[in-house]
Design a protein around this motif. Structure first.
Motif, mmCIF file in Angstrom:
data_model
loop_
_atom_site.group_PDB
_atom_site.id
_atom_site.type_symbol
_atom_site.label_atom_id
_atom_site.label_comp_id
_atom_site.label_asym_id
_atom_site.label_seq_id
_atom_site.Cartn_x
_atom_site.Cartn_y
_atom_site.Cartn_z
ATOM 1 N N GLY A 1 -96.171 26.250 -9.162
ATOM 2 C CA GLY A 1 -95.940 27.656 -8.809
ATOM 3 C C GLY A 1 -94.941 28.557 -9.257
ATOM 4 N N ILE A 2 -94.066 27.659 -10.004
ATOM 5 C CA ILE A 2 -92.809 28.469 -10.510
ATOM 6 C C ILE A 2 -92.508 28.255 -12.045
ATOM 7 C CG2 ILE A 2 -91.684 28.257 -8.296
ATOM 8 C CD1 ILE A 2 -89.693 26.712 -10.011
ATOM 9 N N ASP A 3 -92.013 29.000 -12.826
ATOM 10 C CA ASP A 3 -91.892 28.692 -14.271
ATOM 11 C C ASP A 3 -90.498 29.083 -14.556
ATOM 12 O OD1 ASP A 3 -92.430 27.800 -16.763
ATOM 13 O OD2 ASP A 3 -93.560 29.554 -17.403
ATOM 14 N N ALA A 4 -89.501 28.296 -14.824
ATOM 15 C CA ALA A 4 -88.177 28.508 -15.111
ATOM 16 C C ALA A 4 -87.724 28.536 -16.469
ATOM 17 C CB ALA A 4 -87.169 27.586 -14.509
ATOM 18 N N PRO A 5 -86.802 29.542 -16.828
ATOM 19 C CA PRO A 5 -86.333 29.473 -18.276
ATOM 20 C C PRO A 5 -86.170 27.897 -18.909
ATOM 21 C CG PRO A 5 -85.198 30.837 -16.985
ATOM 22 C CD PRO A 5 -85.852 30.105 -15.987
ATOM 23 N N GLU A 6 -86.410 27.929 -20.058
ATOM 24 C CA GLU A 6 -86.238 26.599 -20.795
ATOM 25 C C GLU A 6 -84.665 26.365 -21.013
ATOM 26 O OE1 GLU A 6 -88.715 24.409 -21.511
ATOM 27 O OE2 GLU A 6 -90.036 25.802 -20.689
ATOM 28 N N PRO A 7 -84.392 25.040 -20.822
ATOM 29 C CA PRO A 7 -83.036 24.769 -21.075
ATOM 30 C C PRO A 7 -82.184 25.626 -21.918
ATOM 31 C CG PRO A 7 -84.174 22.717 -20.557
ATOM 32 C CD PRO A 7 -85.176 23.823 -20.803
ATOM 33 N N GLY A 8 -82.700 25.659 -23.370
ATOM 34 C CA GLY A 8 -81.954 26.363 -24.138
ATOM 35 C C GLY A 8 -82.262 27.836 -24.458
ATOM 36 N N LYS B 1 -81.969 31.685 -23.651
ATOM 37 C CA LYS B 1 -81.067 32.912 -23.341
ATOM 38 C C LYS B 1 -81.862 34.025 -22.929
ATOM 39 C CE LYS B 1 -77.133 31.601 -26.290
ATOM 40 N NZ LYS B 1 -76.625 30.864 -25.440
ATOM 41 N N CYS B 2 -81.493 34.830 -21.778
ATOM 42 C CA CYS B 2 -82.132 36.031 -21.338
ATOM 43 C C CYS B 2 -81.472 37.071 -21.401
ATOM 44 C CB CYS B 2 -82.445 35.778 -19.807
ATOM 45 S SG CYS B 2 -83.785 34.500 -19.358
ATOM 46 N N LYS B 3 -82.064 38.446 -21.569
ATOM 47 C CA LYS B 3 -81.161 39.600 -21.690
ATOM 48 C C LYS B 3 -80.551 39.978 -20.250
ATOM 49 C CE LYS B 3 -84.054 41.695 -25.099
ATOM 50 N NZ LYS B 3 -85.218 42.468 -25.561
ATOM 51 N N SER B 4 -79.272 40.420 -20.438
ATOM 52 C CA SER B 4 -78.630 40.860 -19.215
ATOM 53 C C SER B 4 -78.487 42.414 -19.203
ATOM 54 C CB SER B 4 -77.014 40.494 -19.103
ATOM 55 O OG SER B 4 -76.425 41.124 -20.355
ATOM 56 N N ALA B 5 -78.194 42.795 -17.949
ATOM 57 C CA ALA B 5 -78.097 44.231 -17.639
ATOM 58 C C ALA B 5 -77.317 44.851 -18.519
ATOM 59 C CB ALA B 5 -77.932 44.149 -15.902
ATOM 60 N N SER B 6 -76.018 44.409 -18.915
ATOM 61 C CA SER B 6 -75.275 44.852 -19.749
ATOM 62 C C SER B 6 -75.500 45.147 -21.224
ATOM 63 C CB SER B 6 -74.049 44.282 -19.496
ATOM 64 O OG SER B 6 -74.012 43.015 -20.069
ATOM 65 N N LYS C 1 -79.799 27.423 -18.914
ATOM 66 C CA LYS C 1 -78.783 26.622 -18.343
ATOM 67 C C LYS C 1 -78.410 26.742 -16.767
ATOM 68 C CE LYS C 1 -74.191 25.245 -19.413
ATOM 69 N NZ LYS C 1 -72.845 25.448 -20.449
ATOM 70 N N GLU C 2 -78.551 28.186 -16.695
ATOM 71 C CA GLU C 2 -78.269 28.620 -15.196
ATOM 72 C C GLU C 2 -79.352 28.182 -14.278
ATOM 73 O OE1 GLU C 2 -75.340 30.043 -14.015
ATOM 74 O OE2 GLU C 2 -74.670 29.518 -15.673
ATOM 75 N N ALA C 3 -80.583 28.116 -14.610
ATOM 76 C CA ALA C 3 -81.641 27.714 -13.863
ATOM 77 C C ALA C 3 -81.571 26.340 -13.530
ATOM 78 C CB ALA C 3 -82.968 28.014 -14.329
ATOM 79 N N ARG D 1 -90.837 35.336 -21.328
ATOM 80 C CA ARG D 1 -91.283 34.363 -20.263
ATOM 81 C C ARG D 1 -91.051 32.826 -21.012
ATOM 82 N NH1 ARG D 1 -93.735 35.293 -14.894
ATOM 83 N NH2 ARG D 1 -93.509 37.687 -14.871
ATOM 84 N N PRO D 2 -90.860 31.838 -20.293
ATOM 85 C CA PRO D 2 -90.766 30.531 -20.850
ATOM 86 C C PRO D 2 -91.707 30.117 -21.701
ATOM 87 C CG PRO D 2 -90.083 30.449 -18.641
ATOM 88 C CD PRO D 2 -90.822 31.598 -18.697
ATOM 89 N N GLY D 3 -92.991 30.128 -21.312
ATOM 90 C CA GLY D 3 -94.243 29.764 -22.042
ATOM 91 C C GLY D 3 -94.196 30.561 -23.809
ATOM 92 N N ASN D 4 -93.852 31.809 -23.570
ATOM 93 C CA ASN D 4 -93.694 32.605 -24.924
ATOM 94 C C ASN D 4 -92.455 31.948 -25.853
ATOM 95 O OD1 ASN D 4 -95.809 34.258 -24.108
ATOM 96 N ND2 ASN D 4 -94.606 35.817 -23.430
ATOM 97 N N PHE D 5 -91.458 31.734 -24.822
ATOM 98 C CA PHE D 5 -90.110 31.334 -25.678
ATOM 99 C C PHE D 5 -90.484 29.916 -26.365
ATOM 100 C CE2 PHE D 5 -86.360 28.552 -25.356
ATOM 101 C CZ PHE D 5 -85.485 29.310 -26.371
#
Length: 174
Positions: free
Chosen positions: A51-58, A60-65, A73-75, A153-157
């Motif tokens: 029931g969860i989908d975490a970002p892939e190890p490599g 990168k996600c956009k930040s608020a800044s 990596k953080e996941a 999302r991880p699937g698209n990535f």
């Protein structure tokens, strides 16, 4: 003198028994390896957190800044921190297409799957489950983790980039 000798013997006996009990407990603790933010190996069984989908190890996600952060990596790190030092229990909800056992895992009664979503380290995998949709809405409203900016999302990535950075992270928790 006999009282002191008896106390020393009793102390040594207690210490020896404690060491044996600790050794027996340590041998029974499971070997846990975090593969990525939604996959664990526990004593040779690979669990895919249901029931969860975490970002892939490599990934990168956009930040608020406006920049990026290593969300994959953080996941993995967040999952590593969650499984440290507690009593891990993973249920068996059958196998998924890659042969992993689908599971909801808890550590000392805390639902790890839900906690990853609560921390913004995973999305609710709505294609397979709606168990954590409300928790996801709260994380989204708080703009935590993957919710701080629009992120792929991880699937698209994975479709776009392949399984980048999927090397195993060393981790043993007991």
């Amino acid at each position: 003198m006999q009282v002191i000798a008896a106390l020393i013997c009793r102390t040594l006996l207690t210490a020896t028994l404690s060491l044996f009990a600790f050794h027996a407990f340590a041998e029974e603790a499971p070997h846990i390896h975090v593969v990525d933010g939604d996959t664990l190996d526990v004593d040779g069984v690979r669990y895919r957190l249901h029931g969860i989908d975490a970002p892939e190890p490599g990934q990168k996600c956009k930040s608020a800044s406006g920049g990026t952060w290593p969300c994959g990596k953080e996941a993995s790190k967040a999952l590593t921190d969650l499984v440290k030092g507690g009593s891990l229990i993973c249920d068996d909800r059958g196998k998924e297409i890659r042969g992993r056992t689908l599971s909801v895992c808890t550590i000392d009664g805390v639902d790890i799957n839900a906690e990853m979503i609560r921390r913004g380290m995973a999305w609710s995998f709505k294609k397979y489950s709606h168990d954590n949709d409300q928790i996801e809405e709260i994380a989204k409203a708080k703009l935590v983790g993957v919710w701080q900016a629009q992120t792929e999302r991880p699937g698209n990535f994975e479709r776009t980039n392949g399984k980048i950075g999927s090397k195993k992270l060393p981790m043993v928790a007991q």
